[in-house]
Scaffold this active site. Sequence first.
Site, PDB file in Angstrom:
ATOM      1  N   SER A 142      69.499  34.914 -53.104  1.00  0.00           N
ATOM      2  CA  SER A 142      70.049  35.057 -54.459  1.00  0.00           C
ATOM      3  C   SER A 142      68.952  35.146 -55.495  1.00  0.00           C
ATOM      4  O   SER A 142      69.090  35.840 -56.501  1.00  0.00           O
ATOM      5  CB  SER A 142      70.942  33.863 -54.797  1.00  0.00           C
ATOM      6  OG  SER A 142      72.209  33.983 -54.233  1.00  0.00           O
ATOM      7  N   ASN A 146      72.007  34.218 -46.806  1.00  0.00           N
ATOM      8  CA  ASN A 146      71.235  33.055 -46.362  1.00  0.00           C
ATOM      9  C   ASN A 146      71.692  32.582 -44.996  1.00  0.00           C
ATOM     10  O   ASN A 146      71.711  31.382 -44.719  1.00  0.00           O
ATOM     11  CB  ASN A 146      71.379  31.919 -47.380  1.00  0.00           C
ATOM     12  CG  ASN A 146      70.902  32.317 -48.758  1.00  0.00           C
ATOM     13  OD1 ASN A 146      70.066  33.204 -48.901  1.00  0.00           O
ATOM     14  ND2 ASN A 146      71.429  31.686 -49.778  1.00  0.00           N
ATOM     15  N   HIS A 180      75.102  29.332 -61.055  1.00  0.00           N
ATOM     16  CA  HIS A 180      74.377  30.293 -60.224  1.00  0.00           C
ATOM     17  C   HIS A 180      74.086  31.582 -60.980  1.00  0.00           C
ATOM     18  O   HIS A 180      72.967  32.110 -60.957  1.00  0.00           O
ATOM     19  CB  HIS A 180      75.201  30.577 -58.965  1.00  0.00           C
ATOM     20  CG  HIS A 180      74.523  31.432 -57.949  1.00  0.00           C
ATOM     21  ND1 HIS A 180      74.627  32.798 -57.935  1.00  0.00           N
ATOM     22  CD2 HIS A 180      73.731  31.111 -56.895  1.00  0.00           C
ATOM     23  CE1 HIS A 180      73.941  33.287 -56.915  1.00  0.00           C
ATOM     24  NE2 HIS A 180      73.387  32.290 -56.271  1.00  0.00           N
ATOM     25  N   ASP A 226      78.523  37.860 -60.699  1.00  0.00           N
ATOM     26  CA  ASP A 226      78.253  36.508 -60.215  1.00  0.00           C
ATOM     27  C   ASP A 226      79.257  35.519 -60.818  1.00  0.00           C
ATOM     28  O   ASP A 226      80.425  35.859 -61.013  1.00  0.00           O
ATOM     29  CB  ASP A 226      76.811  36.127 -60.570  1.00  0.00           C
ATOM     30  CG  ASP A 226      76.191  35.171 -59.567  1.00  0.00           C
ATOM     31  OD1 ASP A 226      76.542  33.992 -59.589  1.00  0.00           O
ATOM     32  OD2 ASP A 226      75.355  35.614 -58.755  1.00  0.00           O
TER      33      ASP A 226
END
Length: 802
Positions: free
Chosen positions: A380, A292, A193, A159
């Site tokens: 996520s 998404n 994130h 990530d």
Amino acid sequence: MHRSILLCCLALLLPCFATAAKLAPTAAAPLLAPPAVLADRDGDGLGDSLQQQLATAAPDARFDVVVTFRQPAQAAAARQALGNFVPRHEFKLIPGFVGRLSAAQIRGLLHAPGLLRIEEDATVRTQLDAARADFGIEAARGLAAGGLSGRNVGVCIVDTGVDPLHEQLDNGKVAAFIDYVAGRSVAYDDNGHGTHVAAIAAGDGSGGSAAAAFQGVASGAALYAAKVLDAQGGGAESNVVAGIQWCAAQAGVHVISMSLAALPPADGKDAMSQAVDAAVAAGKVLVVAAGNDGDEPGTVGSPGAAAGAITVGACAEWSAAPAAANHSDGVYLTAFSSRGPITVNATTSYIKPDVCAPGHRIAAAKSGSVGDYVVYSGTSMATPFVAGAVALALEANPALKGNPAQLRSLLEGSAQDRGASGKDNEWGAGLLDGYAFVARAQNAAASVRTAMPTAVHLDASVGNNQVWSHSFNLAEGDLGQPLAATVTIVGQPLCVLQLFGSCFAYQWDPDLDARLLAPDGTLLSASGCMGEGTDCAAPRAPLVALGRQETLHAMPTVAGTYRIEVKGAIDDVNNGKGGGFALDLSRGPLVAAVASPDFSLSTTPASRSVVSGGSTSYTTTVTATGGFGSSVDLSVSGLPTGANGSFSPDPLSGGSGTATLSVSTASNTAAGSYPLLISGIGGGLSRSSTATLVVTAPNADFALAVSPASRTVKRGGRASYTATISPLNGFSGAVTLSVSNLPAGATFGFSPNPVAGAGSSTLTVKTAKTTPAGSYQLLVTGSSGSGSSSLSHSQSVGLVVR
């Protein structure tokens, strides 16, 4: 209402067309989809997006590309054929490399033997206390004495990095870190994130007064982090492949969690998907976000498209208080959650996602702070939730490490089905049930399940300018659970504005609206999605969802008959047109599949060794499932002659716990390996486990006895004793005898000395006239052999000199 989506604008030449007052639908014109970044629809070995760019590129135009082959040798040969080309990175996990090539070089490589794919080095982006209980995690933690927390399991987060200073991730929580963006050696997160998802997976729950409420799913798991995305949440596909490769090479990593995706659709054959499948083949569990970009079919991007990945969609939890920030009003599939199928070619496709987990308004660690938290929604958030559940399962049964196929089977098999019966391209196998999943990992016969709201699935249709309704009753006892309905419309995209041969605006056809009515007719919830409202998917500005899904939710406050209504949208495009749809209704009361009370029995260690005449012990554990609570009587069979066994405590009360099995053997117990059967009987059930007792013969030895215990003699006189040698376990050696602690002037002699095998020797002690009077303890010693095989025994006798 009118719901058109503007696909693009021609800068400088034309104004940006927003929703026009009147747009005539072009029924014959199909939706002109943008080129897939990581797919090869025509199967020519060239990614569709790159193919489009190459069509008009000059031979010397340069492109950053990822090139993959079927075999490592083929990749090496192609590299050599490029001459002075130096790749930016050569992969080890998959055969291939990344670098900057000219259009001419790319066209030449299309003829290389074994070529699998040349694709652009695509941009990959991030995908954004009640959920733990709602999806069975709290119950799963209690399946072992001392609790399950993911101990001895490593989770690798690919990530934007991690912030090791946040209270959830500090104190050495991050076991290892690598940075493919800036090359830094100390863990950091300049986006936030990665910190958020890492804390969901394994935040330790320690720190300030609020820390425990935000504890991760597997708080005891070790974290590894590969930073592959930059401060804006973007990064190169090649860095992601490198991150997967690094995680897979870490011996301490068992689960790799990836909350990122390239633009859909993907066909599961791109470099990231290949890397995922290779890591799975190497024994790692890969948990990947679906993306998404819902609610249209075929919106799962890479690497979620990988066949070997556990691909996770996002759904909502239900038990948070109505005033809480994470309150969701019921179980529903989030409109933004990407849908399958994954289309490989015209004849081959497969279902994605694989499971649905909480991804709506999830609070977790905020990077750049010590104890602050932030709420995000997205697949996520659902992905590390599943990764944490996998870590719990691996702690519950370490034998599953290195077996991702079995883990995935247990995960999908324990999920609570939603949507159409069986696995589907909306919900996957259904809602993650962490309790059932971890229980089955621990004991395949476990039948426990998490209590979840009642699920109703209906396939229906509504006529043109008609209203379809579904009524259902809620009793007083059903009011503690929220109502939620997901309406998924059967149809296709429809172009509603064409310009210069391209589609500039489109919507889902038909466009249906839905609403939820209380018993008195009050409107509780309405959905007319085409980008309107918080429950309509908004994958990327300026695009929004097509309106394929309508979402209703509310908290009922009175008993009575509630009603859901569906009808065609009244606007200039849809004009009241009806069509088919599926309704998934979630409502009270909570239900769980009936779990029969049961228990399992395990005994550790699997084997013990003991010398004849000695004792040893085992630990027998009774684990209850399905609410089993009866006492369990324990017994053991298969013991050898002369041995006996007993349990403490026995019986075990309360349906679970541990007991010590003590086994003692006799000196004449024969050497050998004996399989033991440990049985437990309780509640009308009988369960068993096995262990092995290995009995070994004692080493050959001898015993020494000296008599009498004491002699009295005058100074100058003699005293005699008898030393007897008795062989044990086949002893046949010679024993040499000696005496120590003699008084001054005294001498000794043995006859005979040494004694061969078995027999007696006379010890004569002669004192001198000068030997002091007194009482003495003589030490008689017999010795045999030498070095590591030497034996020695002693006995004291008394000598009184007067």
